[in-house]
Motif scaffolding. Structure first.
Motif, mmCIF file in Angstrom:
data_model
loop_
_atom_site.group_PDB
_atom_site.id
_atom_site.type_symbol
_atom_site.label_atom_id
_atom_site.label_comp_id
_atom_site.label_asym_id
_atom_site.label_seq_id
_atom_site.Cartn_x
_atom_site.Cartn_y
_atom_site.Cartn_z
ATOM 1 N N TYR A 1 0.853 -1.183 0.000
ATOM 2 C CA TYR A 1 0.000 0.000 0.000
ATOM 3 C C TYR A 1 0.889 1.233 0.000
ATOM 4 O O TYR A 1 1.924 1.269 0.665
ATOM 5 N N ASP A 2 0.478 2.255 -0.743
ATOM 6 C CA ASP A 2 1.213 3.510 -0.768
ATOM 7 C C ASP A 2 0.681 4.445 0.308
ATOM 8 O O ASP A 2 -0.513 4.448 0.612
ATOM 9 N N PHE A 3 1.582 5.233 0.872
ATOM 10 C CA PHE A 3 1.134 6.286 1.770
ATOM 11 C C PHE A 3 2.136 7.430 1.779
ATOM 12 O O PHE A 3 3.307 7.240 1.488
ATOM 13 N N GLU A 4 1.634 8.614 2.086
ATOM 14 C CA GLU A 4 2.492 9.779 2.208
ATOM 15 C C GLU A 4 2.963 9.918 3.648
ATOM 16 O O GLU A 4 2.151 9.950 4.572
ATOM 17 N N PRO A 5 4.267 10.021 3.879
ATOM 18 C CA PRO A 5 4.761 10.260 5.240
ATOM 19 C C PRO A 5 4.201 11.569 5.794
ATOM 20 O O PRO A 5 4.114 12.571 5.086
ATOM 21 N N SER A 6 3.786 11.542 7.055
ATOM 22 C CA SER A 6 3.223 12.733 7.690
ATOM 23 C C SER A 6 3.276 12.536 9.196
ATOM 24 O O SER A 6 3.029 11.425 9.690
ATOM 25 N N ASN A 7 3.592 13.599 9.935
ATOM 26 C CA ASN A 7 3.720 13.409 11.381
ATOM 27 C C ASN A 7 2.383 13.222 12.079
ATOM 28 O O ASN A 7 2.354 12.868 13.268
ATOM 29 N N ASP A 8 1.260 13.405 11.370
ATOM 30 C CA ASP A 8 -0.020 13.131 12.011
ATOM 31 C C ASP A 8 -0.368 11.634 11.995
ATOM 32 O O ASP A 8 -1.452 11.240 12.405
ATOM 33 N N ARG A 9 0.560 10.822 11.522
ATOM 34 C CA ARG A 9 0.380 9.371 11.594
ATOM 35 C C ARG A 9 0.850 8.797 12.929
ATOM 36 O O ARG A 9 0.658 7.611 13.200
ATOM 37 N N TYR A 10 1.449 9.633 13.781
ATOM 38 C CA TYR A 10 2.099 9.133 14.986
ATOM 39 C C TYR A 10 1.574 9.867 16.216
ATOM 40 O O TYR A 10 1.652 11.088 16.306
ATOM 41 N N TYR B 1 8.928 -1.742 13.220
ATOM 42 C CA TYR B 1 8.201 -2.890 12.657
ATOM 43 C C TYR B 1 6.840 -2.447 12.124
ATOM 44 O O TYR B 1 6.454 -2.789 10.998
ATOM 45 N N VAL B 2 6.112 -1.685 12.930
ATOM 46 C CA VAL B 2 4.779 -1.232 12.507
ATOM 47 C C VAL B 2 4.893 -0.314 11.300
ATOM 48 O O VAL B 2 4.119 -0.411 10.350
ATOM 49 N N GLN B 3 5.893 0.570 11.320
ATOM 50 C CA GLN B 3 6.108 1.481 10.197
ATOM 51 C C GLN B 3 6.364 0.717 8.905
ATOM 52 O O GLN B 3 5.855 1.063 7.845
ATOM 53 N N GLU B 4 7.164 -0.342 8.986
ATOM 54 C CA GLU B 4 7.582 -1.051 7.782
ATOM 55 C C GLU B 4 6.593 -2.122 7.331
ATOM 56 O O GLU B 4 6.631 -2.551 6.180
ATOM 57 N N ASN B 5 5.682 -2.549 8.213
ATOM 58 C CA ASN B 5 4.807 -3.663 7.874
ATOM 59 C C ASN B 5 3.317 -3.353 7.921
ATOM 60 O O ASN B 5 2.529 -4.076 7.301
ATOM 61 N N GLU B 6 2.909 -2.314 8.650
ATOM 62 C CA GLU B 6 1.478 -2.143 8.884
ATOM 63 C C GLU B 6 0.927 -0.754 8.534
ATOM 64 O O GLU B 6 -0.275 -0.637 8.259
ATOM 65 N N ILE B 7 1.769 0.284 8.566
ATOM 66 C CA ILE B 7 1.280 1.597 8.145
ATOM 67 C C ILE B 7 0.990 1.545 6.642
ATOM 68 O O ILE B 7 1.784 1.031 5.867
ATOM 69 N N GLY B 8 -0.111 2.084 6.244
ATOM 70 C CA GLY B 8 -0.587 1.965 4.868
ATOM 71 C C GLY B 8 -1.871 1.170 4.856
ATOM 72 O O GLY B 8 -2.856 1.595 4.258
ATOM 73 N N LYS C 1 8.324 6.039 20.941
ATOM 74 C CA LYS C 1 9.508 6.756 20.484
ATOM 75 C C LYS C 1 9.263 7.370 19.107
ATOM 76 O O LYS C 1 8.528 6.818 18.297
ATOM 77 N N TRP C 2 9.932 8.479 18.858
ATOM 78 C CA TRP C 2 9.950 9.066 17.522
ATOM 79 C C TRP C 2 11.126 8.463 16.762
ATOM 80 O O TRP C 2 12.273 8.742 17.075
ATOM 81 N N VAL C 3 10.832 7.629 15.774
ATOM 82 C CA VAL C 3 11.884 6.960 14.994
ATOM 83 C C VAL C 3 11.628 7.132 13.506
ATOM 84 O O VAL C 3 12.094 6.328 12.689
ATOM 85 N N PHE C 4 10.920 8.202 13.124
ATOM 86 C CA PHE C 4 10.372 8.284 11.783
ATOM 87 C C PHE C 4 11.095 9.271 10.870
ATOM 88 O O PHE C 4 10.621 9.579 9.801
ATOM 89 N N ASP C 5 12.247 9.769 11.279
ATOM 90 C CA ASP C 5 12.989 10.652 10.402
ATOM 91 C C ASP C 5 13.622 9.902 9.233
ATOM 92 O O ASP C 5 13.800 10.475 8.186
#
Length: 410
Positions: free
Chosen positions: A177-186, A390-397, A406-410
């Motif tokens: 799935y495609d998604f646009e990175p955005s800080n309102d996802r966290y 893990y969630v960022q790479e497998n489930e977001i989208g 933690k903030w690990v999304f840079d």
């Protein structure tokens, strides 16, 4: 804007990464499977190289690519005849390919008798073909030999995957799935982690995680003994954090004069309102609270408030007053009929669910996404290996975002 491709939760490949290689070398290639029947009331699942996977109702098929990499998919053979037919077809292919694989049952895999029982028996699955409702079951095949175990309650098995195994075939192609990175996802869970400490709900946690990039902040809102609203996960945790030995809940005065671990500032409504007034682009997400009207009236800016709510009555009240609602998992799943229609009628644009359920609710997650309802998953960092990355790479989208420590999304 860069578009990132992510995997769905209902099928994925688990691969050994460098961090696990150092910590789990001695267990390399050992797959530990636990199958629990319905009456045990425990989650079934498996562990490979420190990564723990819980599975959904029905039968889960695991294919071994090598000693460190597997792919798997759960089939709701209890609720769907089509799922059983799909599983049977894949098993035929695996047997023809002489693939190495395993099967485990969770909760209820059989409703009455398996419709494909005769066919499964002819394929060599003698115990699977006679499996009863609510039983635990594990099967594995290495070197084209089928081993099966069944029990009324629990079956556990450690399978040593041969280090020489190399199978590049893919039976469960990844859906992306495609998604646009955005800080309102966290969402900063309980204010976010501060100096390695989670769930403080403190001013310092808000300060630190705002600097890192969070703009959505969850706070747990509970009441003191004299009825004042304050931010704390629960009173037992707060008492451990502050070495408070008095009766619980404490008074508002007792709450405010104590610091978490002696360093971190507790927050009452005055402190919460002051902080959010000083950070006008920050949004508050509430948890624990189920009386939306009075809290929204007490908060500094209702337009920057999203309240997770837990009952139809509280959501009806919030909807009438124009309060932003995040429907919690239990009422969402218990909605009868057209869930999307209910959410739209009540102007509900957010949902909070455990990341543990999304593999079994892919259809619902996609429906919510299609209609612009943002789903945030919690239970991040609850299972080994299931952290923010893990969630960022497998489930977001598949879902919109997560509650993150933690903030690990840079």
């Amino acid at each position: 804007m860069l578009l990132l491709k992510k995997f769905t939760g209902f099928l994925l490949c688990i691969a050994l990464c460098s961090g696990f290689a150092q910590d789990g070398e001695k267990d390399k290639g050992d797959l530990v499977i636990n199958s629990h029947g319905f009456n045990v009331k425990k989650r079934s699942g498996f562990v490979l190289n420190g990564i723990n996977e819980s599975v959904e109702r029905g039968l889960t098929l695991i294919h071994f690519n090598n000693a460190n990499t597997i792919e798997f998919k759960s089939f709701d053979t209890y609720g769907s005849p089509d799922a059983l037919n799909e599983l049977t077809d894949i098993l035929k292919n695996m047997l023809a390919d002489k693939a190495s694989f395993a099967i485990l049952a969770h909760d209820s895999a059989v409703k009455g008798a398996l419709a494909n029982a005769k066919e499964l028996a002819q394929m060599g699955f003698a115990q699977l073909s006679t499996l009863k409702s609510r039983q635990a079951y594990i099967m594995y095949s290495l070197n084209a030999e089928i081993e099966e175990r069944v029990d009324d309650n629990t079956v556990s098995q450690t399978i040593q995957i041969p280090k020489s195994l190399s199978d590049k075939r893919v039976y469960f192609p990844k859906i992306t799935y495609d998604f646009e990175p955005s800080n309102d996802r966290y969402i900063a869970h309980a204010g976010g982690e501060v100096n390695g400490i989670k769930s403080t709900n403190s001013k310092e946690a808000l300060d630190e995680n705002y600097k890192k990039g969070f703009r959505l902040f969850e706070l747990d809102i509970i009441k003191t003994s004299d009825g004042k609203l304050v931010a704390a996960h629960d009173w037992r945790m707060w008492s451990r954090f502050t070495d408070f030995s008095g009766s619980l809940p404490p008074s508002h005065e007792e709450f405010m004069k104590r610091k978490i671990y002696g360093d971190y500032t507790t927050l009452d409504m005055k402190g919460i309102n002051t902080w959010f007034a000083e950070h006008p682009d920050a949004i508050l997400i509430t948890d624990k609270l189920n009386n939306p009207v009075s809290f929204a009236a007490a908060f500094v800016d209702k337009s920057r408030l999203i309240m997770e709510l837990f009952s139809m009555m509280s959501m009806d009240e919030a909807s009438r007053k124009g309060i932003n609602i995040m429907i919690s998992q239990e009422p969402l799943l218990s909605l009868k009929g057209d869930k999307i229609n209910y959410l739209k009628v009540n102007n509900i644009k957010h949902a909070a669910v455990s990341r543990r359920i999304i593999k079994g609710q892919t259809k619902l997650m996609l429906q919510l996404k299609e209609h612009g309802i943002r789903v945030y998953v919690y239970n991040v960092n609850f299972d080994p290996g299931k952290d923010e990355l893990y969630v960022q790479e497998n489930e977001i989208g598949l879902v919109y975002g997560m509650y993150a420590d933690k903030w690990v999304f840079d």
